[in-house]
Scaffold this active site. Structure first.
Site, mmCIF file in Angstrom:
data_model
loop_
_atom_site.group_PDB
_atom_site.id
_atom_site.type_symbol
_atom_site.label_atom_id
_atom_site.label_comp_id
_atom_site.label_asym_id
_atom_site.label_seq_id
_atom_site.Cartn_x
_atom_site.Cartn_y
_atom_site.Cartn_z
ATOM 1 N N ASP A 180 51.066 9.946 27.484
ATOM 2 C CA ASP A 180 49.738 10.402 27.930
ATOM 3 C C ASP A 180 49.915 11.489 28.980
ATOM 4 O OD1 ASP A 180 47.014 10.537 28.046
ATOM 5 O OD2 ASP A 180 46.693 8.495 28.777
ATOM 6 N N HIS A 212 41.984 11.034 17.820
ATOM 7 C CA HIS A 212 41.486 11.016 19.202
ATOM 8 C C HIS A 212 41.568 12.389 19.873
ATOM 9 C CE1 HIS A 212 40.610 9.630 23.217
ATOM 10 N NE2 HIS A 212 41.828 9.876 23.658
HETATM 11 C C1 HEM Z 1 44.402 12.647 25.091
HETATM 12 C C2 HEM Z 1 45.004 7.837 24.848
HETATM 13 C C3 HEM Z 1 40.474 7.186 26.456
HETATM 14 C C4 HEM Z 1 39.786 11.965 26.398
HETATM 15 C C5 HEM Z 1 44.953 11.399 24.906
HETATM 16 C C6 HEM Z 1 46.306 11.149 24.460
HETATM 17 C C7 HEM Z 1 46.474 9.801 24.396
HETATM 18 C C8 HEM Z 1 45.229 9.197 24.801
HETATM 19 C C9 HEM Z 1 47.732 9.058 23.978
HETATM 20 C C10 HEM Z 1 47.329 12.224 24.098
HETATM 21 C C11 HEM Z 1 48.102 12.695 25.280
HETATM 22 C C12 HEM Z 1 47.526 13.894 25.982
HETATM 23 O O1 HEM Z 1 47.087 14.844 25.342
HETATM 24 O O2 HEM Z 1 47.503 13.874 27.217
HETATM 25 C C13 HEM Z 1 43.813 7.256 25.255
HETATM 26 C C14 HEM Z 1 43.586 5.831 25.299
HETATM 27 C C15 HEM Z 1 42.312 5.647 25.754
HETATM 28 C C16 HEM Z 1 41.748 6.954 25.993
HETATM 29 C C17 HEM Z 1 44.586 4.777 24.883
HETATM 30 C C18 HEM Z 1 41.550 4.376 26.003
HETATM 31 C C19 HEM Z 1 42.113 3.226 26.280
HETATM 32 C C20 HEM Z 1 39.888 8.423 26.564
HETATM 33 C C21 HEM Z 1 38.512 8.652 26.949
HETATM 34 C C22 HEM Z 1 38.321 10.005 26.915
HETATM 35 C C23 HEM Z 1 39.570 10.618 26.521
HETATM 36 C C24 HEM Z 1 37.503 7.581 27.328
HETATM 37 C C25 HEM Z 1 37.048 10.800 27.205
HETATM 38 C C26 HEM Z 1 35.850 10.426 26.821
HETATM 39 C C27 HEM Z 1 40.978 12.553 26.083
HETATM 40 C C28 HEM Z 1 41.190 13.985 26.086
HETATM 41 C C29 HEM Z 1 42.514 14.185 25.694
HETATM 42 C C30 HEM Z 1 43.089 12.859 25.478
HETATM 43 C C31 HEM Z 1 40.181 15.067 26.448
HETATM 44 C C32 HEM Z 1 43.232 15.513 25.554
HETATM 45 C C33 HEM Z 1 42.874 16.209 24.258
HETATM 46 C C34 HEM Z 1 43.572 17.560 24.187
HETATM 47 O O3 HEM Z 1 43.381 18.362 25.104
HETATM 48 O O4 HEM Z 1 44.296 17.798 23.222
HETATM 49 N N1 HEM Z 1 44.323 10.191 25.095
HETATM 50 N N2 HEM Z 1 42.684 7.896 25.669
HETATM 51 N N3 HEM Z 1 40.494 9.637 26.311
HETATM 52 N N4 HEM Z 1 42.130 11.908 25.721
HETATM 53 FE FE1 HEM Z 1 42.384 9.910 25.640
#
Ligand code: HEM
Length: 445
Positions: free
Chosen positions: A171, A310
């Site tokens: 992450d 996601h």
């Molecule tokens: C990216 C996991 C909740 C928004 C990521 C990544 C993972 C991850 C593994 C990819 C690593 C990275 O790009 O930094 C999770 C898990 C969640 C969660 C397990 C809940 C338990 C959320 C929530 C939001 C969110 C609630 C917003 C509403 C984002 C965004 C990115 C991201 C904006 C980057 C996308 C990009 O710029 O490519 N998340 N996330 N995440 N997540 Fe989550």
């Protein structure tokens, strides 16, 4: 053109870079006595607040860093009558829960169900002992003008899993570069206007009181993760490509396609069939993709990354036309995992018995454009970015126990898979992280 540099010694450290320590304590409090609290905010708390400037240099980083943020009811308790111009913040997260797709508040931590939390201290350090000592010392200094309401202790996962969230994925890879702050954006890292993250900066179009400048809204969410259940689902539903993928590889691929990245961080858009740990670990390459493959049709465009993944839901990159002046639906993420590793018993039973998850933190100048937009309008809409895509497999429409999602099978993009929820919202709150000068000049007086 680059904006002039930001006043980094006036901006709390977590906003633009994250405190990035092994351990972080979220200490939610209520103000019992504002008359007593205000002078202590100036004399006891203010000197301990870690600025962006301090965090940027390891030599000036305190052993334990501290940030503070207030909810709307906290600002009201302090006698602040100016409106900050953000209706989500003004109402608090509890009244917003339906917009976020939460299935009511039955799973909410009771302290979040209401508006009783006035603020949060964020303590971060290398060890829990350091944090305990810092919290105890601040408690002693504040006496009874502040009441502890609830705490959540976050911690990086151990060993090789450090930096990975509990489902196992790296992450903290993709955050926006900020105009006037990020010296050299990495490949694939688009630059947002400073006003996308900070109030009152260029690009923030809402009228704000002068003192709110260089503050940022902090969205906190306690998101429990059903890790053994997630692992079992992948085992039970592997992508099947005979002669190409083993059953284990098919399971790993399904997980990677739900997230849009492999556990190593490698994007499936660049590594569609197998993980590529070298790519995942390389910041010059691991964010350098757009999902755009001009030679492909709509039907085949998900062979690499599903529309529902996601990271594609929360940042569709070239799926949407470029925005002049920088993207606005962007957030700075600064969360940390909480809870223990999966025990042998939980793994054997494929069932969670001890809560673990993500202490989600995001910063933005506008909750309706930032966190809430991503959660509701993108992740929670089954028809974004194309009709029939399905919701975000990780965070989409948690009120729905049977989420029908397409595109997860690279061999047949029309095939759907019905997913239970692997994330349970335990609620949270909306806060405002003020600048240092707002604290000394407005909130503490
Ligand atoms: C990216 C996991 C909740 C928004 C990521 C990544 C993972 C991850 C593994 C990819 C690593 C990275 O790009 O930094 C999770 C898990 C969640 C969660 C397990 C809940 C338990 C959320 C929530 C939001 C969110 C609630 C917003 C509403 C984002 C965004 C990115 C991201 C904006 C980057 C996308 C990009 O710029 O490519 N998340 N996330 N995440 N997540 Fe989550």
């Amino acid at each position: 053109a680059r904006a002039a540099g930001l006043n980094l010694s006036d901006i709390q450290g977590d906003v633009l870079i994250g405190m990035k320590k092994n351990t972080e304590l979220f200490y939610f409090f209520s103000i019992a006595n504002a008359m007593d609290f205000k002078p202590k905010l100036a004399s006891e708390i203010f000197p301990l607040i870690t600025t962006t400037t301090q965090l940027l240099d390891v030599n000036t980083q305190p052993t334990t860093t501290l940030n503070i943020a207030f909810s709307q009811t906290g600002l009201t308790a302090l006698g602040v009558t100016d409106t900050l111009g953000d209706s989500a913040f003004a109402g608090g997260q509890f009244v917003d829960l339906e917009n976020l797709g939460d299935p009511g508040s039955a799973n909410w931590v009771p302290h979040f169900a209401g508006t009783g939390i006035h603020g949060v201290f964020l303590f971060a350090s290398d060890t829990e002992d350091n944090i305990d000592a810092a919290a105890a010392s601040l408690e002693a200094a504040l006496g009874d003008c502040v009441t502890k309401v609830y705490t959540l202790l976050g911690a990086a996962r151990p060993g090789m899993e450090a930096g990975h969230e509990h489902f196992g994925f790296l992450d903290g890879i993709s955050n926006p570069a900020v105009d006037g702050f990020t010296a050299s954006p990495m490949p694939g890292q688009s630059v947002v206007a400073a006003g996308t993250v900070l109030l009152g900066e260029s690009g923030d179009k809402v009228a704000r009181p002068a003192w709110a400048k260089d503050g940022s809204f902090l969205v906190f969410r306690q998101l429990a993760q059903l890790v053994p259940e997630f692992a079992k689902f992948l085992i039970d539903n592997p992508v099947v490509e005979p002669g190409v993928l083993t059953a284990q590889q098919g399971s790993d691929l399904l997980g990677a396609r739900m997230v849009g990245r492999w556990k190593s961080g490698a994007p499936v858009d660049l590594a569609p069939l197998f993980d590529d740990p070298e790519l995942g670990a390389d910041p010059a390459r691991n964010n350098d993709f757009t999902f755009s493959h001009p030679d492909e049709t709509l039907a085949t465009n998900q062979t690499r990354c599903p529309f529902s993944a996601h990271i594609r839901k929360t940042r569709p990159r070239a799926d949407l036309p470029p925005i002049v002046g920088g993207e606005v639906h962007r957030i700075m993420r600064a969360g940390i995992p909480y809870g223990p590793e999966v025990s042998d018993d939980e793994a054997a039973a494929n069932t969670t018995s001890t809560e673990r998850g993500l202490a989600f933190v995001s910063y933005q100048s506008n909750i309706g454009n930032g966190f809430r937009f991503l959660q509701q309008t993108w992740a929670g809409d089954a028809d974004f970015v194309h009709a029939g895509t399905g919701v975000d497999p990780i965070i989409g429409e948690l009120a729905c126990a049977q989420r029908v999602i397409s595109g997860l099978d690279p061999t047949d993009s029309t095939k759907t898979l019905t997913l239970p929820n692997f994330v349970i919202s335990r609620g949270g709150e909306y806060f405002f992280t003020p600048s240092l000068s707002a604290i000394s000049g407005t909130l503490a007086v």
